[in-house]
Design a protein around this motif. Structure first.
Motif, PDB file in Angstrom:
ATOM      1  N   ASP A  83       0.776  -1.297   0.000  1.00 22.75           N
ATOM      2  CA  ASP A  83       0.028  -0.014  -0.162  1.00 22.75           C
ATOM      3  C   ASP A  83       0.869   1.340   0.158  1.00 22.75           C
ATOM      4  N   PHE A  84       2.269   1.385   0.364  1.00 25.34           N
ATOM      5  CA  PHE A  84       2.924   2.457   0.581  1.00 25.34           C
ATOM      6  C   PHE A  84       4.337   1.983  -0.214  1.00 25.34           C
ATOM      7  N   SER A  85       4.813   3.015  -0.559  1.00 26.87           N
ATOM      8  CA  SER A  85       6.202   3.026  -1.083  1.00 26.87           C
ATOM      9  C   SER A  85       7.159   3.822  -0.080  1.00 26.87           C
ATOM     10  N   VAL A  86       8.413   3.065   0.061  1.00 29.91           N
ATOM     11  CA  VAL A  86       9.210   3.734   1.172  1.00 29.91           C
ATOM     12  C   VAL A  86      10.360   4.039   0.584  1.00 29.91           C
ATOM     13  N   THR A  87      11.028   5.197   1.019  1.00 23.67           N
ATOM     14  CA  THR A  87      12.050   5.775   0.583  1.00 23.67           C
ATOM     15  C   THR A  87      13.063   6.243   1.927  1.00 23.67           C
ATOM     16  N   MET A  88      14.352   6.566   1.709  1.00 24.42           N
ATOM     17  CA  MET A  88      15.267   6.663   2.637  1.00 24.42           C
ATOM     18  C   MET A  88      15.769   8.040   2.326  1.00 24.42           C
ATOM     19  N   ASP A  89      15.954   9.043   3.252  1.00 27.24           N
ATOM     20  CA  ASP A  89      16.938  10.237   3.028  1.00 27.24           C
ATOM     21  C   ASP A  89      16.537  11.041   1.739  1.00 27.24           C
ATOM     22  N   ARG A  90      15.087  10.892   1.461  1.00 28.23           N
ATOM     23  CA  ARG A  90      14.573  11.610   0.330  1.00 28.23           C
ATOM     24  C   ARG A  90      13.993  12.887   0.791  1.00 28.23           C
ATOM     25  N   ASP A  91      13.433  13.101   2.142  1.00 29.12           N
ATOM     26  CA  ASP A  91      12.705  14.192   2.401  1.00 29.12           C
ATOM     27  C   ASP A  91      12.865  14.455   3.921  1.00 29.12           C
ATOM     28  N   PHE A  92      13.849  14.647   4.323  1.00 30.00           N
ATOM     29  CA  PHE A  92      14.412  14.810   5.678  1.00 30.00           C
ATOM     30  C   PHE A  92      13.641  15.790   6.361  1.00 30.00           C
ATOM     31  N   ALA A  93      13.465  16.842   5.767  1.00 33.22           N
ATOM     32  CA  ALA A  93      12.802  18.111   6.219  1.00 33.22           C
ATOM     33  C   ALA A  93      11.404  17.883   6.219  1.00 33.22           C
ATOM     34  N   GLY A  94      11.040  17.260   5.455  1.00 32.68           N
ATOM     35  CA  GLY A  94       9.377  17.013   5.424  1.00 32.68           C
ATOM     36  C   GLY A  94       9.150  16.032   6.454  1.00 32.68           C
ATOM     37  N   VAL A  95       9.861  15.134   7.069  1.00 33.53           N
ATOM     38  CA  VAL A  95       9.534  14.209   8.064  1.00 33.53           C
ATOM     39  C   VAL A  95       9.711  14.925   9.307  1.00 33.53           C
ATOM     40  N   LEU A  96      10.781  15.723   9.350  1.00 35.85           N
ATOM     41  CA  LEU A  96      10.745  16.557  10.679  1.00 35.85           C
ATOM     42  C   LEU A  96       9.716  17.288  10.941  1.00 35.85           C
ATOM     43  N   HIS A 130      18.911  10.533   9.551  1.00 33.68           N
ATOM     44  CA  HIS A 130      18.593  10.076   8.478  1.00 33.68           C
ATOM     45  C   HIS A 130      17.039  10.148   8.719  1.00 33.68           C
ATOM     46  N   SER A 131      16.257   9.779   7.476  1.00 35.01           N
ATOM     47  CA  SER A 131      14.757   9.710   7.641  1.00 35.01           C
ATOM     48  C   SER A 131      14.396   8.644   6.720  1.00 35.01           C
ATOM     49  N   VAL A 132      13.454   8.011   6.936  1.00 33.86           N
ATOM     50  CA  VAL A 132      12.357   7.145   6.320  1.00 33.86           C
ATOM     51  C   VAL A 132      11.142   7.658   5.942  1.00 33.86           C
ATOM     52  N   GLU A 133      11.033   7.631   4.731  1.00 34.50           N
ATOM     53  CA  GLU A 133       9.534   8.291   4.343  1.00 34.50           C
ATOM     54  C   GLU A 133       8.697   7.063   3.757  1.00 34.50           C
ATOM     55  N   THR A 134       7.414   7.407   4.222  1.00 33.67           N
ATOM     56  CA  THR A 134       6.233   6.303   3.663  1.00 33.67           C
ATOM     57  C   THR A 134       5.229   7.040   2.915  1.00 33.67           C
ATOM     58  N   ARG A 135       5.145   6.804   1.826  1.00 30.20           N
ATOM     59  CA  ARG A 135       3.948   7.490   0.693  1.00 30.20           C
ATOM     60  C   ARG A 135       3.071   6.484   0.225  1.00 30.20           C
ATOM     61  N   ASP A 136       1.832   7.293   0.302  1.00 34.85           N
ATOM     62  CA  ASP A 136       0.770   6.590  -0.403  1.00 34.85           C
ATOM     63  C   ASP A 136       0.538   6.249  -1.869  1.00 34.85           C
ATOM     64  N   ARG A 137      -0.211   5.617  -2.222  1.00 36.70           N
ATOM     65  CA  ARG A 137      -0.248   5.476  -3.979  1.00 36.70           C
ATOM     66  C   ARG A 137      -0.438   6.775  -4.450  1.00 36.70           C
ATOM     67  N   GLU A 138      -0.756   7.734  -4.192  1.00 39.97           N
ATOM     68  CA  GLU A 138      -0.830   8.877  -4.730  1.00 39.97           C
ATOM     69  C   GLU A 138       0.509   9.933  -4.511  1.00 39.97           C
ATOM     70  N   GLY A 139       1.529   9.337  -3.870  1.00 33.98           N
ATOM     71  CA  GLY A 139       2.719   9.920  -3.815  1.00 33.98           C
ATOM     72  C   GLY A 139       2.916  10.934  -2.307  1.00 33.98           C
ATOM     73  N   GLN A 140       1.898  10.901  -1.626  1.00 34.72           N
ATOM     74  CA  GLN A 140       1.787  11.738  -0.468  1.00 34.72           C
ATOM     75  C   GLN A 140       2.534  11.192   0.627  1.00 34.72           C
TER      76      GLN A 140
END
Length: 239
Positions: A83-96, A130-140
């Motif tokens: 259900d999710f796509s997962v990335t690392m260190d792609r949006d550290f500021a957004g996660v904070l 470091h950050s780990v980002e989870t996005r939904d199928r719309e990329g949010q």
């Protein structure tokens, strides 16, 4: 036990002098050298808007061994559905930003004050945070976490979820990747039922510091991090 007041000198008192709540020292700054020294000694900053900088070394400590992660049947099914796509260190500021705002939106106090955000952003730019980002199928961006890495220890700081299980999926991806990279330990800082259900355990300060000392003998894997595990491997080892 007295709480120590820090000055401009780059040092901390021995962590054994922390009080029963884990509070060790007050003051100092959030400079890159001081933060790195703090983590190397098992100390982290945590304070509210009207507080001075507070430095903590709790007893006991909540930790997660990478090979001890517990993935529930329901979470395993969620991982398999992708259900999710997962990335690392792609949006550290957004996660904070999300970790801070989601708490204020819920009427809770956040410790991610502007000066804390700037300090961890500098740690990230230096390759240590470091950050780990989870996005939904719309990329949010709908979940994630961040922390600091030194040697073979990852110090978890905060996580958030705007969609059910989004932060748990981020944690599973992080733990599996750290396991593949040979990390020894994930520091979860203080006890929470949520993390204990996923395999975290409490550990005495002395043992924690002993593991940390050995782990710091290994080189730090600096960022930006990029996962090198296939997505299908993230739902292995279901317990």
């Amino acid at each position: 036990m007295p709480v120590f007041r820090l000055d401009r000198s780059l040092q901390f008192p021995p962590v054994e002098f922390a009080d029963k709540s884990g509070l060790l020292a007050v003051g100092g700054d959030l400079s890159l050298p001081r933060l790195l020294l703090a983590y190397k000694e098992g100390i982290f900053p945590w304070y509210g808007e009207d507080d001075p900088i507070l430095w903590w070394s709790p007893e006991p400590r909540l930790v997660l061994f990478p090979d001890a992660l517990h993935v529930s049947k329901s979470l395993d099914k969620r991982l398999r559905r992708k259900d999710f796509s997962v990335t690392m260190d792609r949006d550290f500021a957004g996660v904070l930003k999300a970790c801070a705002t989601i708490r204020t939106e819920q009427g809770e106090e956040t410790w991610l004050l502007p000066e804390m955000i700037r300090a961890y952003q500098k740690l990230h730019e230096a390759g240590y945070a470091h950050s780990v980002e989870t996005r939904d199928r719309e990329g949010q961006l709908c979940g994630g976490l961040y922390g600091v890495s030194l040697g073979r220890v990852f110090f978890g700081e905060s996580m958030f979820a705007r969609v059910s299980d989004a932060s748990k999926v981020a944690l599973v991806h992080l733990v599996r990747q750290l396991d593949a990279w040979g990390f020894d330990l994930i520091d979860c800082q203080v006890q929470t039922d949520h993390l204990m259900r996923m395999g975290a355990v409490t550990m005495g300060r002395r043992r924690f510091l002993s593991i940390l000392k050995e782990s710091l003998k290994h080189p730090t894997l600096k960022g930006p991090w990029r996962p090198d595990l296939e997505p299908d491997s993230m739902h292995r080892k279901r317990a």
